[in-house]
Design a protein around this motif. Sequence first.
Motif, mmCIF file in Angstrom:
data_model
loop_
_atom_site.group_PDB
_atom_site.id
_atom_site.type_symbol
_atom_site.label_atom_id
_atom_site.label_comp_id
_atom_site.label_asym_id
_atom_site.label_seq_id
_atom_site.Cartn_x
_atom_site.Cartn_y
_atom_site.Cartn_z
ATOM 1 N N UNK A 235 -29.062 49.531 42.157
ATOM 2 C CA UNK A 235 -28.865 47.514 43.356
ATOM 3 C C UNK A 235 -27.465 47.525 43.914
ATOM 4 N N UNK A 236 -26.637 47.922 42.435
ATOM 5 C CA UNK A 236 -25.099 47.341 43.300
ATOM 6 C C UNK A 236 -24.499 48.845 43.550
ATOM 7 N N UNK A 237 -24.607 49.673 43.787
ATOM 8 C CA UNK A 237 -25.056 50.519 45.073
ATOM 9 C C UNK A 237 -25.575 50.681 46.264
ATOM 10 N N UNK A 238 -26.965 49.670 45.874
ATOM 11 C CA UNK A 238 -27.726 49.620 47.384
ATOM 12 C C UNK A 238 -26.711 49.443 48.047
ATOM 13 N N UNK A 239 -26.256 47.474 47.850
ATOM 14 C CA UNK A 239 -25.258 47.289 48.275
ATOM 15 C C UNK A 239 -24.166 47.251 48.485
ATOM 16 N N UNK A 240 -23.756 48.384 48.300
ATOM 17 C CA UNK A 240 -22.560 48.959 48.641
ATOM 18 C C UNK A 240 -22.703 50.029 49.892
ATOM 19 N N UNK A 241 -23.781 51.024 49.619
ATOM 20 C CA UNK A 241 -24.375 51.479 50.818
ATOM 21 C C UNK A 241 -24.538 50.716 51.664
ATOM 22 N N UNK A 242 -24.732 50.100 51.736
ATOM 23 C CA UNK A 242 -25.625 48.537 53.224
ATOM 24 C C UNK A 242 -23.899 48.116 53.859
ATOM 25 N N UNK A 243 -23.380 48.201 53.292
ATOM 26 C CA UNK A 243 -22.245 46.964 53.497
ATOM 27 C C UNK A 243 -21.089 48.176 53.917
ATOM 28 N N UNK A 245 -22.229 50.909 55.529
ATOM 29 C CA UNK A 245 -23.127 51.353 57.107
ATOM 30 C C UNK A 245 -23.049 49.573 58.462
ATOM 31 N N UNK A 246 -22.570 48.714 57.708
ATOM 32 C CA UNK A 246 -22.851 47.741 58.667
ATOM 33 C C UNK A 246 -21.284 47.575 59.073
ATOM 34 N N UNK A 247 -20.022 48.260 58.987
ATOM 35 C CA UNK A 247 -19.036 47.734 58.796
ATOM 36 C C UNK A 247 -18.969 48.256 60.230
ATOM 37 N N UNK A 248 -18.314 47.786 61.563
ATOM 38 C CA UNK A 248 -17.829 48.394 62.438
ATOM 39 C C UNK A 248 -17.555 50.472 62.729
ATOM 40 N N UNK A 249 -17.311 50.451 61.953
ATOM 41 C CA UNK A 249 -16.980 52.046 61.713
ATOM 42 C C UNK A 249 -17.489 52.380 60.554
ATOM 43 N N UNK A 255 -20.132 56.621 51.908
ATOM 44 C CA UNK A 255 -21.406 56.721 52.063
ATOM 45 C C UNK A 255 -21.741 58.546 50.918
ATOM 46 N N UNK A 256 -20.576 59.343 51.743
ATOM 47 C CA UNK A 256 -20.988 60.748 50.506
ATOM 48 C C UNK A 256 -20.305 60.932 49.321
ATOM 49 N N UNK A 257 -19.814 59.331 49.008
ATOM 50 C CA UNK A 257 -18.755 59.781 47.293
ATOM 51 C C UNK A 257 -20.466 58.994 46.594
ATOM 52 N N UNK A 258 -21.015 58.192 47.263
ATOM 53 C CA UNK A 258 -21.869 57.492 46.231
ATOM 54 C C UNK A 258 -23.590 58.671 46.612
ATOM 55 N N UNK A 301 -21.159 69.004 58.915
ATOM 56 C CA UNK A 301 -22.341 69.447 58.180
ATOM 57 C C UNK A 301 -22.566 68.975 56.955
ATOM 58 N N UNK A 302 -21.220 68.748 56.067
ATOM 59 C CA UNK A 302 -21.127 68.382 54.929
ATOM 60 C C UNK A 302 -21.600 67.193 54.439
ATOM 61 N N UNK A 303 -21.635 66.435 55.925
ATOM 62 C CA UNK A 303 -23.085 65.039 55.556
ATOM 63 C C UNK A 303 -24.460 65.350 55.685
ATOM 64 N N UNK A 304 -24.882 66.169 57.033
ATOM 65 C CA UNK A 304 -26.503 66.309 56.830
ATOM 66 C C UNK A 304 -26.784 66.980 55.812
#
Length: 323
Positions: A235-243, A245-249, A255-258, A301-304
């Motif tokens: 859940x901690x990581x789910x919150x960090x991923x959501x955060x 994604x929600x930023x302006x950029x 995202x890649x680190x997690x 390419x790396x993110x895909x």
Amino acid sequence: MSVTHGKMGLSLTQEILSHLGLANKTAAWGTLGTLRTFLSFSADKDVQRLLKAIAGQGVDRIAILDVLTNRSREQRQLISRAFHERTQQGSGSAEDVALEILATRTPPQLQECLAVYKHNFQVDAAEDIKSETRGILRDLLLALAKGGREAYTGIIDYNLAAQDIQALKQAEGPSTERTWVLVFTQRNPEHLVRVLNQYQWYTGHELEKTVRARFHGAACVALLNLASVIRNTPLYFADKLHQALQETEPNYQALMRILISRSETDLLSIRAEFRKKFGKSLYSSLQVRLGWFLTWSPRASSFTSTLHTVGHIHGLENSWVSG
């Protein structure tokens, strides 16, 4: 570069050139050019507008053209530098990222991280922690970096749990930070979950409420993050991923680190927690929010590849959640 990418890039380039319109724009005062310095210029505001224009599924070409065709060469250079800084930044402060890594890696992973850090920067991570942080935050990070957390033996020590709860209840005055550092960084996770749950039973409120009243600033954030990791790491990581994604950029580094670091550990659990809390799948959220990035960015390419790794367990997540 793909044919589609090339056509889209050429189309946008042609559109920008057409809006420069040497034949149908009045020359800037005092020059023979068609552009003059934009008087209300703000690189940060322009970057924010550009990021908003390319976020989501579609691209707001009008906004992009309005910025790029109405700024001088010098102003466009400032926008370019600011844009690069914004898209390269990580999620959260350096201290937040350090705590995430130190608190969630297994002992072998942590030792490897510290070894690579020393190799790359020619200094022990502990030395940088000492010079860059202070107070209880420094003590927390140094204790976590030592990797001295007790291993779970399968035996529940009720007496130790009661002692820790009492110690934390009494550690509300000055010069009691050492108690918090000791409990949060040395006890095994299973023991700490019991301490957190029983603390609420004894006091009538969650330990996090005491943390907010007792600490402030970076120390408070660090302890709250540690409590979140202890209670429910996915859940901690789910919150960090959501955060991220929600930023302006979107914070691509976060995202890649997690996603990469948890792909062989508990990413399926993270996805389940993400869906449970936010009502949508992590996979679809990434696709919607990063659609433009996967099409245009040289880092795509790396993110895909990372996104496809996440996608491989999409069916498993659905079956697990529905079951």
